[in-house]
Design an enzyme around this catalytic site. Structure first.
Site, mmCIF file in Angstrom:
data_model
loop_
_atom_site.group_PDB
_atom_site.id
_atom_site.type_symbol
_atom_site.label_atom_id
_atom_site.label_comp_id
_atom_site.label_asym_id
_atom_site.label_seq_id
_atom_site.Cartn_x
_atom_site.Cartn_y
_atom_site.Cartn_z
ATOM 1 N N GLU A 103 0.837 -1.200 0.000
ATOM 2 C CA GLU A 103 0.000 0.000 0.000
ATOM 3 C C GLU A 103 0.873 1.251 0.000
ATOM 4 O O GLU A 103 1.908 1.282 0.670
ATOM 5 C CB GLU A 103 -0.878 -0.038 1.268
ATOM 6 C CG GLU A 103 -1.942 1.013 1.328
ATOM 7 C CD GLU A 103 -2.832 0.855 2.575
ATOM 8 O OE1 GLU A 103 -3.275 -0.269 2.896
ATOM 9 O OE2 GLU A 103 -3.056 1.891 3.227
ATOM 10 N N ASP A 105 0.316 5.326 0.606
ATOM 11 C CA ASP A 105 -0.744 6.200 1.127
ATOM 12 C C ASP A 105 -0.451 7.681 1.141
ATOM 13 O O ASP A 105 0.594 8.102 1.621
ATOM 14 C CB ASP A 105 -0.964 5.913 2.630
ATOM 15 C CG ASP A 105 -1.615 4.601 2.896
ATOM 16 O OD1 ASP A 105 -2.320 4.107 2.020
ATOM 17 O OD2 ASP A 105 -1.414 4.081 4.010
ATOM 18 N N GLU A 107 -2.701 10.656 3.069
ATOM 19 C CA GLU A 107 -3.900 10.937 3.854
ATOM 20 C C GLU A 107 -3.863 12.399 4.264
ATOM 21 O O GLU A 107 -2.840 12.869 4.754
ATOM 22 C CB GLU A 107 -3.968 10.062 5.108
ATOM 23 C CG GLU A 107 -4.455 8.660 4.817
ATOM 24 C CD GLU A 107 -4.695 7.846 6.081
ATOM 25 O OE1 GLU A 107 -5.704 7.130 6.142
ATOM 26 O OE2 GLU A 107 -3.869 7.932 7.014
#
Ligand SMILES: *[C@@H]1O[C@H](CO)[C@@H](O)[C@H](O)[C@H]1NC(C)=O
Length: 277
Positions: A103, A105, A107
């Protein structure tokens, strides 16, 4: 000689086709994405050019890409929740599936009006994360659209904001750190309530009188092996960072980085994880 003169235009035509194909992958949200949750809170409009996610007291919302990508450069423009966005999180990431997933990311942690968003980043490999780096941005991400990109090949993952690299996660397999290179990933995004931790560590709660909260997306673009391998032999390759980009990266890390797991000695008393060294 004849053959040479005949082939040159053909070669040029092919070259133009390749570049056209790469540009033509510029997205239409109807074509490239599925709205996955939140009912009417996720919307595609302007003929597929604009997408919005919103969050209210009942639910957030989200979408994911139809295609999977294994290496590539993925660009998206986002305009984040404006005003008092405290407690909200807009997640924008690439992920494979399963317990040993990889993953990558982004955010965006909202804040009270006038206070800075935090851009939180992380990399999971084989199901293991704990590689957070956090940044303030050098602009207000709620006023205009800005481009957030992930450029990923077998050697490194580069996170970029408006084409400025903010983080590089290098392949450290030789130090025993797994690197995402076998599992294709989809693009995901969601807007949700995380007021138990997002803003000042959970101190500031979501102000539901300001709901719905809305974030906007446009100009998705993907260049990858899956979109261009029919024309280009072998795996998609990043451009290496040039001297200017490396300078920009240092500028961001010096002035805007507010957390780096690599230097968190409380958390890693035995010493920083191998990929940091
Ligand atoms: C919100 O603003 C406060 C005060 O300026 C700051 O300490 C914090 O890092 C900001 N961002 C978030 C997501 O909490």
């Amino acid at each position: 000689m004849d053959i040479f003169f005949c082939n040159k235009p053909l070669f040029l035509t092919l070259l133009v086709m390749v570049s056209l194909f790469m540009v033509a992958s510029a997205g239409n949200f109807f074509q490239d994405f599925d709205l996955t949750w939140g009912d009417h809170r996720a919307k595609i409009f302007n003929g597929g050019k604009l997408l919005s996610l919103s969050l209210d007291k009942v639910s957030g919302s989200g979408f994911k890409s139809k295609k999977e990508y294994l290496f590539g450069r993925i660009d998206m423009q986002l305009k984040l929740v404006a005003g008092n966005s405290a407690g909200t999180v807009t997640a924008y990431y690439l992920s494979s599936e399963g317990p040993t997933h990889d993953e990558i990311d982004f955010e965006f942690l909202g804040n009270t009006t006038g206070d800075p968003y935090i851009l939180h980043t992380n990399v999971f490999t084989q199901g293991k994360g704990n590689r957070e780096q956090q940044f303030y941005l050098w602009f207000d991400p709620t006023r205009n659209f800005h481009t957030y990109s992930i450029s990923w090949d077998s050697r490194q993952i580069v996170f970029l904001v408006d084409n400025t690299p903010i983080r590089v996660f290098g392949n450290a397999e030789r130090k025993g750190v797994p690197f995402p290179k076998n599992q294709p990933m989809r693009i995901y995004s969601s807007l949700w309530n995380a007021d138990d931790w997002a803003t000042r560590g959970g101190l500031v709660k979501t102000d539901w009188t300001k709901a719905p909260f809305t974030a906007y997306y446009r100009n998705f673009n993907a260049q990858s092996s899956t979109t261009s391998s029919r024309f280009l032999n072998g795996a998609w390759q990043n451009q290496q960072l040039d001297a200017y980009s490396r300078r920009r990266l240092r500028w961001v890390q010096k002035n805007f980085m507010i957390y780096n797991y690599c230097t968190d000695s409380k958390r890693f008393p035995q010493g920083a994880p191998p990929e940091c060294r």
